[in-house]
Design a protein around this motif. Structure first.
Motif, PDB file in Angstrom:
ATOM      1  N   GLU A 256      10.086 -35.471  38.200  1.00 40.51           N
ATOM      2  CA  GLU A 256      10.801 -34.189  38.050  1.00 40.51           C
ATOM      3  C   GLU A 256      10.203 -33.093  38.921  1.00 40.51           C
ATOM      4  N   VAL A 257       8.992 -33.300  39.370  1.00 41.51           N
ATOM      5  CA  VAL A 257       8.309 -32.250  40.124  1.00 41.51           C
ATOM      6  C   VAL A 257       8.709 -32.377  41.603  1.00 41.51           C
ATOM      7  N   PRO A 258       9.109 -31.271  42.227  1.00 43.41           N
ATOM      8  CA  PRO A 258       9.514 -31.343  43.635  1.00 43.41           C
ATOM      9  C   PRO A 258       8.407 -31.951  44.506  1.00 43.41           C
ATOM     10  N   GLU A 259       8.829 -32.644  45.554  1.00 43.96           N
ATOM     11  CA  GLU A 259       7.884 -33.462  46.324  1.00 43.96           C
ATOM     12  C   GLU A 259       6.661 -32.673  46.825  1.00 43.96           C
ATOM     13  N   ALA A 260       6.904 -31.495  47.379  1.00 44.73           N
ATOM     14  CA  ALA A 260       5.780 -30.749  47.963  1.00 44.73           C
ATOM     15  C   ALA A 260       4.770 -30.362  46.881  1.00 44.73           C
ATOM     16  N   GLU A 261       5.295 -29.952  45.740  1.00 47.37           N
ATOM     17  CA  GLU A 261       4.409 -29.559  44.645  1.00 47.37           C
ATOM     18  C   GLU A 261       3.647 -30.775  44.103  1.00 47.37           C
ATOM     19  N   ARG A 262       4.377 -31.878  44.007  1.00 45.84           N
ATOM     20  CA  ARG A 262       3.764 -33.117  43.497  1.00 45.84           C
ATOM     21  C   ARG A 262       2.617 -33.559  44.408  1.00 45.84           C
ATOM     22  N   THR A 263       2.881 -33.505  45.701  1.00 47.09           N
ATOM     23  CA  THR A 263       1.838 -33.923  46.644  1.00 47.09           C
ATOM     24  C   THR A 263       0.630 -33.000  46.521  1.00 47.09           C
ATOM     25  N   ALA A 264       0.889 -31.721  46.340  1.00 40.68           N
ATOM     26  CA  ALA A 264      -0.228 -30.768  46.202  1.00 40.68           C
ATOM     27  C   ALA A 264      -1.045 -31.098  44.953  1.00 40.68           C
ATOM     28  N   ILE A 265      -0.354 -31.507  43.897  1.00 44.06           N
ATOM     29  CA  ILE A 265      -1.071 -31.854  42.653  1.00 44.06           C
ATOM     30  C   ILE A 265      -1.907 -33.122  42.867  1.00 44.06           C
ATOM     31  N   PHE A 266      -1.318 -34.101  43.531  1.00 40.26           N
ATOM     32  CA  PHE A 266      -2.092 -35.317  43.828  1.00 40.26           C
ATOM     33  C   PHE A 266      -3.296 -34.982  44.723  1.00 40.26           C
ATOM     34  N   ARG A 282       1.465 -37.056  33.099  1.00 41.36           N
ATOM     35  CA  ARG A 282       1.343 -37.773  31.822  1.00 41.36           C
ATOM     36  C   ARG A 282       1.921 -39.182  31.857  1.00 41.36           C
ATOM     37  N   ASP A 283       2.805 -39.450  32.861  1.00 38.58           N
ATOM     38  CA  ASP A 283       3.540 -40.721  32.802  1.00 38.58           C
ATOM     39  C   ASP A 283       3.097 -41.731  33.860  1.00 38.58           C
ATOM     40  N   LEU A 284       1.937 -41.507  34.480  1.00 36.54           N
ATOM     41  CA  LEU A 284       1.537 -42.398  35.570  1.00 36.54           C
ATOM     42  C   LEU A 284       1.306 -43.827  35.089  1.00 36.54           C
ATOM     43  N   LEU A 285       0.948 -43.963  33.813  1.00 37.43           N
ATOM     44  CA  LEU A 285       0.700 -45.325  33.323  1.00 37.43           C
ATOM     45  C   LEU A 285       1.806 -45.843  32.410  1.00 37.43           C
ATOM     46  N   THR A 286       2.886 -45.068  32.351  1.00 39.02           N
ATOM     47  CA  THR A 286       3.985 -45.526  31.493  1.00 39.02           C
ATOM     48  C   THR A 286       5.299 -45.673  32.257  1.00 39.02           C
ATOM     49  N   ASP A 287       5.376 -45.068  33.423  1.00 39.11           N
ATOM     50  CA  ASP A 287       6.642 -45.083  34.151  1.00 39.11           C
ATOM     51  C   ASP A 287       6.411 -45.651  35.561  1.00 39.11           C
ATOM     52  N   GLN A 288       7.122 -46.723  35.863  1.00 36.71           N
ATOM     53  CA  GLN A 288       6.862 -47.398  37.143  1.00 36.71           C
ATOM     54  C   GLN A 288       7.149 -46.497  38.337  1.00 36.71           C
ATOM     55  N   SER A 289       8.223 -45.709  38.258  1.00 36.50           N
ATOM     56  CA  SER A 289       8.531 -44.892  39.440  1.00 36.50           C
ATOM     57  C   SER A 289       7.480 -43.795  39.630  1.00 36.50           C
ATOM     58  N   ALA A 290       6.955 -43.266  38.535  1.00 38.37           N
ATOM     59  CA  ALA A 290       5.873 -42.281  38.646  1.00 38.37           C
ATOM     60  C   ALA A 290       4.635 -42.952  39.241  1.00 38.37           C
ATOM     61  N   ASN A 291       4.345 -44.121  38.731  1.00 39.70           N
ATOM     62  CA  ASN A 291       3.172 -44.848  39.215  1.00 39.70           C
ATOM     63  C   ASN A 291       3.304 -45.170  40.704  1.00 39.70           C
ATOM     64  N   ASP A 292       4.514 -45.557  41.108  1.00 39.69           N
ATOM     65  CA  ASP A 292       4.732 -45.882  42.531  1.00 39.69           C
ATOM     66  C   ASP A 292       4.368 -44.689  43.416  1.00 39.69           C
ATOM     67  N   LEU A 293       4.685 -43.487  42.937  1.00 38.66           N
ATOM     68  CA  LEU A 293       4.393 -42.289  43.740  1.00 38.66           C
ATOM     69  C   LEU A 293       2.885 -42.076  43.879  1.00 38.66           C
ATOM     70  N   ALA A 294       2.159 -42.276  42.764  1.00 38.53           N
ATOM     71  CA  ALA A 294       0.695 -42.132  42.819  1.00 38.53           C
ATOM     72  C   ALA A 294       0.092 -43.215  43.708  1.00 38.53           C
TER      73      ALA A 294
END
Ligand SMILES: Cc1cc2nc3c(=O)[nH]c(=O)nc-3n(C[C@H](O)[C@H](O)[C@H](O)COP(=O)(O)OP(=O)(O)OC[C@H]3O[C@@H](n4cnc5c(N)ncnc54)[C@H](O)[C@@H]3O)c2cc1C
Length: 534
Positions: A256-266, A282-294
């Motif tokens: 849900e977080v816009p890409e630029a903001e997400r990258t800044a958080i990572f 919160r969902d990095l270990l519960t949601d595959q698409s979130a995990n894929d991004l990390a």
């Protein structure tokens, strides 16, 4: 048999066993600790390999039971090194006069419940007999080492070292050809350091692992003073956090977080969170698409660091979700492979066949001459040290038999058929999924309270009920199924030892929920445990 001299016998003198000794003895119980090794400290006594450190910040990876101890100990590094942690443990043992009740060189090989006497009878490797009404297994999650099957070891003219049984005397590899088998935490911590002095370092890798940078730094006087002034609040934040790290993940779903903001958080997490990178969302270990991004973020980082394309691809993890195996917190791991004196060998495609006099021979016939071979091959994790001794409960039931399809516990604290027996930070608890020290202290305090409650009831026996452990097992499974953990081959799942039952062994609901569950059990008069007097 003479009446036992002890109320409680604790097995293991690591962080858990020493905390149990202090707390139970302070409550007036007669306690003995039996330790297999020749010194106290457990993991921190044995794992002396170069680069060994904790991956939870030192202040949080320390005992919380004494504010005096908190105020007098000065941590020097954000992530303390093994020697510093061992000094801390020795300091605690001296300060609280623990040594006098710790019996070293006593490996417990058998524990048998005597129903008529209401006692546990223990036998050590040396043939000594000990007895107590209660037994606490504080034997560690990562304490039984795993030795690879490596034919030809006797032929090898060089030296073989295991990271978890590292010699006490300095090992100097200056000018030597060193091989490392294993790229889990111990391998990834030691490789950059060994590469700094070895003539050549050859890393034999089966699985590429995710790692995030530790960002080591010394702790300044000002920072230390600030932590000490805020210690109670810091501890409270740790207890309120899901992993015992002191912070909570962001509430938004990653996607849900816009890409630029997400990258800044990572980026921010990469630059400072260490082990907490997995809590960026919160969902990095519960949601595959979130995990894929990390995972993709980390793969990009590896690509930016490692210059050789073949090595880069080999180092890039692609076969499991980020965090589904315990991620490593490293110091310059990926960059080490840019050095001229380091090479990476893929033993998934060309497995190790044997050792010969001069070094490693691969299945293809390729040879790698070595002077020193470092086995960073890890542990028979979580259940290894609990199933090594012969533990026999009521009616001759052995723990090995009972756990033959995987560990069965109630709350990770007790198991039906084994009265007056507790495990600390082991299977069925959050164990290695959280700051282990927090889990240890929580278990010890909980057991101490239970024993006090038994005194009040006039009870002498306590045992988890079969129904309670069945429900707990179902709950563990339900929680695990909400996560990505089963998607990896990992020691959480028993994959590290051939033939080990493949079940997820830990509670994935996090520290906060687990604390709530334990508190509810107490509030409900220890529901799920049966006493001989209610
Ligand atoms: C290199 C390394 C780094 C780690 N870093 C972290 C970290 O940063 N953060 C974190 O949360 N966790 C970390 N861990 C996990 C670690 O296991 C725990 O943090 C903690 O140290 C466990 O303490 P313990 O007392 O439960 O077990 P241990 O320290 O393993 O102690 C158990 C003791 O029991 C003894 N024992 C076992 N079987 C018997 C027997 N049959 N008879 C007598 N004695 C026996 C062993 O000899 C050992 O001394 C790390 C583990 C390793 C190996």
């Amino acid at each position: 048999m003479a009446p036992p001299q002890h109320d409680v016998i604790v097995i293991g003198a690591g962080f858990a066993g020493l905390r149990a000794l202090h707390t139970l003895r302070s409550a007036g119980r007669r306690v003995a600790v039996l330790e297999a090794g020749d010194g106290i400290g457990g993991v921190w006594y044995f794992n002396r390999y170069p680069g060994a450190r904790c991956d939870i910040e030192s202040y949080d990876y320390s005992y919380s039971f004494s504010s005096e101890l908190e105020q007098e100990w000065r941590w020097t590094q954000r992530y303390a090194t093994q020697p510093e942690i061992l000094r801390y443990i020795e300091h605690v043992a001296d300060r609280f006069d623990l040594h006098r009740d710790v019996h070293l060189g006593r490996r417990v090989v058998r524990a048998q419940w005597d129903e008529a006497a209401g006692l546990w009878e223990l036998t050590t490797e040396g043939g000594e007999h000990w007895a107590a009404a209660f037994v606490i297994w504080a034997v560690g999650n990562l304490s039984t080492t795993k030795q690879p099957e490596l034919p030809g070891q006797a032929d090898f003219r060089g030296r073989i070292l295991h990271t978890a049984r590292w010699p006490h005397a300095d090992v100097d590899v200056t000018g030597l050809r060193v091989g490392v088998i294993g790229t889990g935490s111990s391998g990834m911590q030691s490789i950059p350091i060994l590469a700094g002095t070895a003539a050549h370092l050859t890393v034999f890798q089966r699985t590429a692992n995710f790692s995030v940078p530790a960002q080591h730094r010394a702790i300044s006087g000002a920072e230390d003073a600030a932590v000490r002034a805020d210690y109670p609040a810091r501890r409270a934040r740790v207890l309120a956090s899901p992993s015992g790290l002191g912070f909570r993940p962001r509430r938004e779903a990653t996607v849900e977080v816009p890409e630029a903001e997400r990258t800044a958080i990572f980026e921010q997490a990469w630059d400072g969170a260490g082990f907490g990178f997995g809590l960026a969302f919160r969902d990095l270990l519960t949601d595959q698409s979130a995990n894929d991004l990390a995972a993709e973020f980390i793969r990009d980082k590896i690509a930016q660091i490692v210059t050789d394309p073949t090595t880069r691809e080999l180092l890039t993890p692609r076969d499991h979700p980020f965090g589904a195996k315990r991620p490593v917190v490293d110091d310059g791991y990926y960059a080490t492979f840019n050095r001229d004196n380091v090479s990476l060998i893929d033993i998934r495609t060309d497995p190790i066949d044997r050792l010969d006099a001069s070094g490693i021979v691969l299945a293809s016939g390729a040879t790698h001459a070595l002077d020193v071979l470092v086995l960073a091959t890890g542990f028979d994790a979580i259940t290894g040290s609990l199933l090594r001794p012969d533990i026999v409960g009521r009616n001759g039931l052995s723990l090995r038999q009972k756990w033959s399809a995987g560990p069965i516990t109630y709350l990770g604290l007790g198991t039906h058929g084994f009265p007056n027996m507790f495990t600390i930070a082991g299977p069925g608890s959050p164990g290695l999924l959280i700051n282990v020290l927090v889990g240890i202290e929580q278990h010890v305090d909980w057991i101490a309270d239970l024993l006090a409650d038994m005194d009040e009831r006039g009870a002498t026996r306590v045992e988890a009920t079969e129904a309670a452990e069945r429900d707990w097992g179902a709950h563990l499974l339900a929680r695990t199924e909400q996560t990505l953990y089963p998607k990896a081959r990992s020691y959480y799942m028993g994959d590290e030892v051939p033939g080990k039952p493949r079940v997820f062994m830990l509670y994935t609901g996090g520290l906060r929920d687990y604390r709530r569950i334990l508190a509810e059990c107490v509030a409900d008069s220890y529901a799920g445990f049966e006493f001989d007097k209610d």
